[in-house]
Design a protein around this motif. Structure first.
Motif, PDB file in Angstrom:
ATOM      1  N   TYR A   1      -7.798  -6.578  -0.818  1.00 25.32           N
ATOM      2  CA  TYR A   1      -8.295  -5.593   0.137  1.00 25.32           C
ATOM      3  C   TYR A   1      -9.675  -5.988   0.663  1.00 25.32           C
ATOM      4  CZ  TYR A   1      -4.627  -2.768  -2.093  1.00 25.32           C
ATOM      5  OH  TYR A   1      -3.443  -2.311  -2.588  1.00 25.32           O
TER       6      TYR A   1
ATOM      7  N   THR B   1      -5.936   3.295  -2.891  1.00 21.45           N
ATOM      8  CA  THR B   1      -6.847   2.148  -2.837  1.00 21.45           C
ATOM      9  C   THR B   1      -8.274   2.497  -3.253  1.00 21.45           C
ATOM     10  OG1 THR B   1      -7.217   2.554  -0.474  1.00 21.45           O
ATOM     11  CG2 THR B   1      -5.478   0.992  -1.067  1.00 21.45           C
TER      12      THR B   1
ATOM     13  N   ARG C   1       0.818  -1.221   0.000  1.00 22.37           N
ATOM     14  CA  ARG C   1       0.000   0.000   0.000  1.00 22.37           C
ATOM     15  C   ARG C   1       0.849   1.268   0.000  1.00 22.37           C
ATOM     16  NH1 ARG C   1      -2.448  -4.886   1.688  1.00 22.37           N
ATOM     17  NH2 ARG C   1      -4.623  -4.570   2.265  1.00 22.37           N
TER      18      ARG C   1
END
Length: 366
Positions: free
Chosen positions: A233, A225, A170
């Motif tokens: 996720y 994201t 991330r």
């Protein structure tokens, strides 16, 4: 594919609507909730295209829930479902897409679904969206404004690995990437490789029509994201939600089962990912086992069998799980199935480990 939520505290009514939805030709993914707050918690973490809401529900009624859902995601379309026609005016004041009287029929649902299709065509975003699937390999799709999926091909194996690394991390600094992916190269060459590979990643996944999925700020590289869908996720969020209340989260576990198509990044020989993949599999297995035991304790033996069977798909030589399945088969009066399960265990242990099953398991069949 439409993501549909059905929320109704009357289980039979909810199941009827789920059945009618499942019989339609159009592809869709529907999930059912009997509790408004559980539905809201799910919607906060998962995009919902259409919500079919019963109006008369305890705690949080359908109208209250509709506001919560649209506050969470403005594009969620609301369809109210009720046995009373006194709510119609109020429903449309809340900008509901439709209002359906119970009992729902396939013909009446067709009207609603056509209306949804028309709305989608009128309000479809002009930008494509990126979908990334990391379980059972690595696959990338770009969804066009018309809803079609186009496969995305990255330039090279190293480009794939860099993108996979960024997706899993991330947020990461450049030095960590170089130490992991280009360890051993002289610094200048390593930095050059990183910059050029990152360029090709961004070129493959970004188009002029939508925002960037990757942000570079100084020494930090970040995956945005919110600008993509990633099965990893969603899976991690599901694990977190299920742990809060395993007994009440059967729909979430079923969704997790669907997402876990295989190990993370299967077929990719990434040393940095192996521990991460094992951790995900271990957490998932623990939840499957927890729920299987729960079903077992409540006497729901067929559901327990299914749960233990899912565990064996991940770890086929779990002797304790085979033992539980043998016990359940015997309780159900299915001795032939119990014998078949034992022979399967026996063959695997002899072939893979050169040992015999535990004597206590064998005694069950005497």
């Amino acid at each position: 594919m439409l993501r549909i939520m059905v929320v109704d505290d009357e289980e039979l009514a909810a199941m009827r609507l789920m059945r009618i939805l499942s019989e339609r030709d159009e592809p869709s993914e529907a999930i059912m909730f009997l509790d408004s707050l559980e539905a809201y918690e799910y919607a906060k973490a998962h995009p919902v295209d259409v919500a079919f809401l019963d109006i008369s529900m305890p705690d949080v009624n359908g109208m209250q829930l509709s506001k919560l859902l649209t506050d969470t995601r403005e594009t969620t379309k609301i369809v109210f479902v009720t046995g009373y026609d006194t709510y119609a005016v109020r429903a449309f004041e809340l900008n509901a897409l439709d209002y359906i009287m119970k009992p729902i029929t396939a013909e009446r649902l067709d009207v609603t679904m056509k209306r949804i299709g028309t709305e989608n065509q009128a309000t479809a975003a002009a930008k494509p969206s990126l979908e990334v699937f990391l379980f059972n390999g690595m696959n990338l799709n770009l969804r066009t404004a018309e809803g079609a999926r186009e496969a995305v091909k990255l330039r090279s194996p190293k480009t794939e690995e860099l993108f996979a690394f960024l997706l899993c991390k991330r947020v990461v600094i450049r030095e960590e990437i170089i130490d992991t992916l280009w360890n051993g190269l002289v610094p200048d060459k390593a930095w050059k490789n990183l910059n050029s590979t990152l360029y090709y990643v961004r070129k493959a996944i970004n188009t002029t029509e939508h925002k960037s999925e990757i942000t570079v700020t100084g020494n930090e590289i970040r995956i945005n994201t919110d600008e993509l869908y990633c099965d990893l996720y969603e899976f991690e969020h599901l694990l977190k939600e299920i742990r809060r209340d395993p007994e009440r989260n059967t729909p979430l576990l079923k969704r997790a089962e669907a997402l876990y198509a295989g190990p993370l990044l299967r077929g990719k020989a990434y040393d940095w990912a192996s521990e991460y993949a094992l951790s995900l599999e271990r957490q998932y297995t623990e939840l499957l086992e927890l729920q299987a035991r729960h079903y077992r304790q409540r006497g729901q033996l067929l559901q327990a069998l299914n749960g233990y069977g899912e565990i064996l798909k991940l770890d086929a030589i779990r002797e304790d799980v085979h033992g539980e399945m043998i016990r359940i088969f015997l309780e159900l009066g299915r001795k032939n199935d119990a014998l078949r399960q034992y022979r399967q265990l026996e063959a695997m242990l002899r072939t893979d480990l050169g040992i015999e099953p535990d004597a206590e398991i064998k005694k069950l069949l005497l």
